[in-house]
Design a protein around this motif. Sequence first.
Motif, PDB file in Angstrom:
ATOM      1  N   SER A   1       0.848  -1.179   0.000  1.00 61.12           N
ATOM      2  CA  SER A   1       0.000   0.000   0.000  1.00 61.12           C
ATOM      3  C   SER A   1       0.884   1.229   0.000  1.00 61.12           C
ATOM      4  O   SER A   1       1.973   1.221   0.566  1.00 61.12           O
ATOM      5  N   THR A   2       0.404   2.269  -0.640  1.00 63.05           N
ATOM      6  CA  THR A   2       1.124   3.533  -0.667  1.00 63.05           C
ATOM      7  C   THR A   2       0.233   4.605  -0.079  1.00 63.05           C
ATOM      8  O   THR A   2      -0.853   4.873  -0.595  1.00 63.05           O
ATOM      9  N   ARG A   3       0.676   5.210   1.005  1.00 66.19           N
ATOM     10  CA  ARG A   3      -0.123   6.205   1.736  1.00 66.19           C
ATOM     11  C   ARG A   3      -0.660   7.290   0.806  1.00 66.19           C
ATOM     12  O   ARG A   3      -1.812   7.694   0.935  1.00 66.19           O
ATOM     13  N   SER A   4       0.146   7.754  -0.118  1.00 66.54           N
ATOM     14  CA  SER A   4      -0.289   8.845  -1.000  1.00 66.54           C
ATOM     15  C   SER A   4      -1.454   8.436  -1.905  1.00 66.54           C
ATOM     16  O   SER A   4      -2.139   9.299  -2.450  1.00 66.54           O
ATOM     17  N   GLU A   5      -1.695   7.142  -2.047  1.00 65.97           N
ATOM     18  CA  GLU A   5      -2.782   6.659  -2.914  1.00 65.97           C
ATOM     19  C   GLU A   5      -4.030   6.238  -2.131  1.00 65.97           C
ATOM     20  O   GLU A   5      -5.046   5.891  -2.734  1.00 65.97           O
ATOM     21  N   TRP A   6      -3.973   6.265  -0.812  1.00 69.12           N
ATOM     22  CA  TRP A   6      -5.096   5.776  -0.008  1.00 69.12           C
ATOM     23  C   TRP A   6      -6.396   6.503  -0.318  1.00 69.12           C
ATOM     24  O   TRP A   6      -7.434   5.881  -0.506  1.00 69.12           O
ATOM     25  N   GLU A   7      -6.352   7.808  -0.365  1.00 68.30           N
ATOM     26  CA  GLU A   7      -7.589   8.577  -0.545  1.00 68.30           C
ATOM     27  C   GLU A   7      -8.240   8.335  -1.901  1.00 68.30           C
ATOM     28  O   GLU A   7      -9.436   8.565  -2.066  1.00 68.30           O
ATOM     29  N   ASP A   8      -7.474   7.873  -2.871  1.00 67.65           N
ATOM     30  CA  ASP A   8      -8.028   7.587  -4.199  1.00 67.65           C
ATOM     31  C   ASP A   8      -8.590   6.174  -4.306  1.00 67.65           C
ATOM     32  O   ASP A   8      -9.207   5.830  -5.312  1.00 67.65           O
ATOM     33  N   HIS A   9      -8.380   5.371  -3.300  1.00 65.76           N
ATOM     34  CA  HIS A   9      -8.839   3.980  -3.327  1.00 65.76           C
ATOM     35  C   HIS A   9     -10.367   3.954  -3.256  1.00 65.76           C
ATOM     36  O   HIS A   9     -10.975   4.714  -2.503  1.00 65.76           O
TER      37      HIS A   9
ATOM     38  N   TRP B   1       0.788   7.529  13.075  1.00 67.11           N
ATOM     39  CA  TRP B   1       1.368   7.355  11.739  1.00 67.11           C
ATOM     40  C   TRP B   1       1.655   5.874  11.486  1.00 67.11           C
ATOM     41  O   TRP B   1       1.261   5.311  10.463  1.00 67.11           O
TER      42      TRP B   1
ATOM     43  N   GLU C   1      -0.127   2.884   8.943  1.00 71.04           N
ATOM     44  CA  GLU C   1       0.650   2.102   7.983  1.00 71.04           C
ATOM     45  C   GLU C   1       0.302   0.614   8.077  1.00 71.04           C
ATOM     46  O   GLU C   1       0.309  -0.102   7.079  1.00 71.04           O
TER      47      GLU C   1
END
Length: 189
Positions: free
Chosen positions: A29-37, A175, A179
């Motif tokens: 998983s990539t934190r920067s992509e979470w909101e787009d999931h 944080w 993760e």
Amino acid sequence: MLLDYDLPEYHVSKRKALPSSVEETLLESTRSEWEDHPRFGGKASFFMSIHRNLLDGAAQLSRGIERLLDVPASDVGEAVAQMNLLPFAKNLIGFAHHHHEIEDHGYFPQFGLMYPELNRGLSLLDGDHKVLDAALDDTQAALTQLNDPVVTRDQLACLHKGGQALENILNRHIWDEEEVIIPIFLRHG
């Protein structure tokens, strides 16, 4: 416990990041992509909003305590009342304890069964919760001193140091916890 929590690389008040032995077990998983999931709007978003509230509350508490350092000793009681500091702190501390109980007794055991490879990370988070619970209790006890008729500069300085420590611990823990657990919520909504 699956790790020696007291080692600096594991202890929440000493570590600078997730230990590599935990990081290598995380779900991809990539934190920067979470909101787009597509599943972010469910439990992932909900938990992250709870975490933001805890972080904002800890920062607000720390700033409130810091403002007291500039108040004349004779006016501390009045300043505490005007800031509504004690009821605010009591609610924040109670909310944090309750949130940890839900995670410790509900989510974490379930996640450990679903993803045994995450048990090292879950063990780390469990250790964090023990440290956090103690820090929350210490903060609550120190705040009760603000009810005393005379509050010393040393008491305020100690309370300020504890408030900053609590804020730092919460920041590191939240944080790292995200993760470990947010990718699970993204997989399962």
